[in-house]
Design a protein around this motif. Structure first.
Motif: not given
Length: 155
Positions: A102-107, A149-155
């Motif tokens: 939630k804090e990082q606005k991620k699923v 098929k997951q995005g880069n979590p560090y961006i």
């Protein structure tokens, strides 16, 4: 070149019935196996345990001497060095995962997949204690997540 499929004996556990009821559709054994296997370089026997705040805090306090629940704890065991089999427990604190997502606005599921990959790499000896190790581990995580098929979590 033929790559041998890694053998994985995976035990998925939930710390409470309430957690299991809430998460069992998101975290199926089939999905968890796919996520862990993507990060494996050797055969493995892994217990993946999903816990609540209280158990997460107790484990982090006992083993890391930190008085809070953290997102992922990895406990690698060196029981089968002759076979290069990875043997480990990976503990994920689901309330922390939800809060961070939630804090990082991620699923939430994407963050969870990243942490499972992260914990699986720790089980195999990867670390991020210094800048060089951290960069190498992050690059590997990004490559594995891309395969999933997951995005880069560090961006």
């Amino acid at each position: 070149m033929i790559t041998k499929t890694k053998r994985l004996n995976l035990d998925v556990q939930f710390g409470t019935a309430k957690l299991q009821e809430k998460w069992e559709e998101v975290i199926t054994t089939l999905k968890a196996k796919k996520w862990v296997k993507a990060a494996l370089q050797n055969d493995a026997s892994i217990t993946l345990r999903f816990v609540g705040q209280a158990e997460g805090k107790k484990l982090n306090s006992t083993y890391r001497h930190k008085d809070y629940a953290t997102n992922v704890l990895t406990f690698p065991y060196d029981l089968a060095p002759e076979s290069n089999e990875v043997i480990a427990d990976i503990v994920i604190c689901l309330p922390v995962v939800e809060k961070e997502a939630k804090e990082q606005k991620k699923v939430v599921e994407q963050h969870l997949i990243h942490l499972i990959v992260h914990g699986t790499l720790h089980a195999q000896g990867f670390d991020h204690e210094d800048e060089v190790e951290a960069e190498a581990m992050e690059e590997l995580e990004v490559a594995i997540l891309k395969k999933l098929k997951q995005g880069n979590p560090y961006i």
